[in-house]
Design an enzyme around this catalytic site. Structure first.
Site, mmCIF file in Angstrom:
data_model
loop_
_atom_site.group_PDB
_atom_site.id
_atom_site.type_symbol
_atom_site.label_atom_id
_atom_site.label_comp_id
_atom_site.label_asym_id
_atom_site.label_seq_id
_atom_site.Cartn_x
_atom_site.Cartn_y
_atom_site.Cartn_z
ATOM 1 N NE ARG A 1 -0.749 10.028 5.715
ATOM 2 C CZ ARG A 1 -1.064 9.520 4.526
ATOM 3 N NH1 ARG A 1 -2.032 10.037 3.785
ATOM 4 N NH2 ARG A 1 -0.425 8.454 4.067
ATOM 5 C CG HIS B 1 -7.103 8.012 3.586
ATOM 6 N ND1 HIS B 1 -6.235 8.014 4.663
ATOM 7 C CD2 HIS B 1 -6.305 8.066 2.491
ATOM 8 C CE1 HIS B 1 -4.992 8.056 4.226
ATOM 9 N NE2 HIS B 1 -5.010 8.082 2.899
#
Ligand code: NDP
Ligand code: OXD
Length: 313
Positions: A228, A276
């Protein structure tokens, strides 16, 4: 007949409808799959949830027995005060395989110094000093050895790398040196030639990689972050890239996504940005996990991959 609400983005419905129906049938669950407009919230038994989906206020879902996330990371829902039902996150083969392939691929790029050869394709036959070390001579650290980190650690160890994993609590992973806690972090960072971060986004993990911790790495270490964006203090990383303390970084996740076009990472010669995509939830394997959890819930068995709401993951 159970009512199962599909609450991901509507464009994903055609991808999930058939796999969910098949997996529910295979699990022996008699259910109707619905979209938000098909029935009132008070009639929904289970929610297949995504942070990008239409349901973010769970107040009206008075009959719902569990919320089943299609995502592994639950930071966007874990603190939601309207959610009083059990929350399960996604752990499945598709996510694990995707993450292993992304991590191994990017680690190999740096291990073999692929970029050097690509930028020196100039007719000069450079052998001396450019034979890559064997994996057995390369230390890789993985921060976070949960479902995804342990899968990556295992594969890298099977390839022969010297792999150390770090977690909050003590762990055992075959072929991997496992450390935990603050002392373990210092120890593992000090040897990490390639550092992979696969931790969840929680208050404790925010800016874990900062000026102080980046300084513990061997000079020129490479960072791969498919975890993250909160894990990295971006200014500290940019400064460490400038001094050469960090040699290069491949980043898949960011504090703001999509990464804004003006962000310095985009144009940085030592940074590779991937959008991502390290590991994507795959409908067929994810549907089996969802169906299995609904079966368990209906039979009063413990749910799989239950999120600890106080811990945050
Ligand atoms: P898990 O919950 O299975 O594992 C999390 C790991 O992080 C555990 O080893 C845990 O330790 C460790 N951890 C958590 N907090 C701390 C802390 N404060 N200090 C030290 N260790 C800590 O998660 P997954 O492996 O399934 O997923 C990890 C993350 O990967 C997700 O949360 C998500 O953010 C990210 N992800 C990214 C994707 C992408 O495409 N880029 C796709 C899917 C996930 P312990 O076991 O001791 O609690
Ligand atoms: C996830 C992700 O958490 O895709 O599943 O990042």
């Amino acid at each position: 007949m159970l009512n199962i609400l599909f609450a991901d983005r509507i464009e994903n419905w055609p991808l999930y409808q058939a796999p969910l129906q098949a997996a529910l049938a295979e699990a022996g669950v008699t259910a109707r799959l619905c979209l938000p407009d098909d029935l009132p919230p008070s009639e929904v038994d289970y929610i297949v949830y995504s942070p990008r989906g239409p349901v973010q206020d769970f107040t009206a879902y008075t009959r719902t027995r569990a919320v089943l996330s299609l995502w592994a990371g639950v930071e966007r829902v874990v603190g939601n005060a309207t959610l009083t039902q059990p929350l399960c996150r996604m752990v499945d083969e598709g996510l694990s395989r995707g993450m292993v392939e992304w991590v191994v691929g990017h680690a190999m790029r740096y291990h073999l110094d692929v970029d050097f050869f690509q930028t020196h394709q100039d007719g000069v036959w450079r052998q001396a000093g450019h034979v890559p070390p064997l994996a057995t001579e390369r230390a890789i650290t993985i921060l976070g050895i949960g479902a995804l980190g342990a899968a990556c650690a295992t594969t890298l160890a099977q390839l022969g790398f010297k792999v150390t994993g770090w977690s909050r609590t003590p762990k055992t992973v075959a072929g991997v040196t496992c450390l935990h806690g603050a002392d373990g972090l210092r120890e593992t960072l000090s040897t990490a030639e390639i550092l992979v971060t696969i931790l969840p986004n929680t208050p404790e993990t925010t800016n874990l990689l900062n000026t102080e911790t980046l300084a513990l790495l061997p000079k020129g270490a490479v960072i791969l972050n498919p975890g993250r964006g909160n894990l990295i203090d971006d200014d500290a990383l940019l400064a460490a890239l400038e001094t050469g303390q960090v040699g290069a970084a491949t980043l898949d996740v960011f504090k703001t996504e999509p990464l804004p076009p003006e962000h310095p990472y985009w144009a940085h010669p030592k940074v590779t940005v991937t959008p991502h995509i390290a590991a994507e939830t795959r409908p067929s394997s994810a549907a089996r996990v969802i169906a299995e959890n609904i079966r368990r819930s209906e039979e009063g068995a413990p749910l799989l991959h239950l999120v600890d709401r106080t811990r945050g993951y």
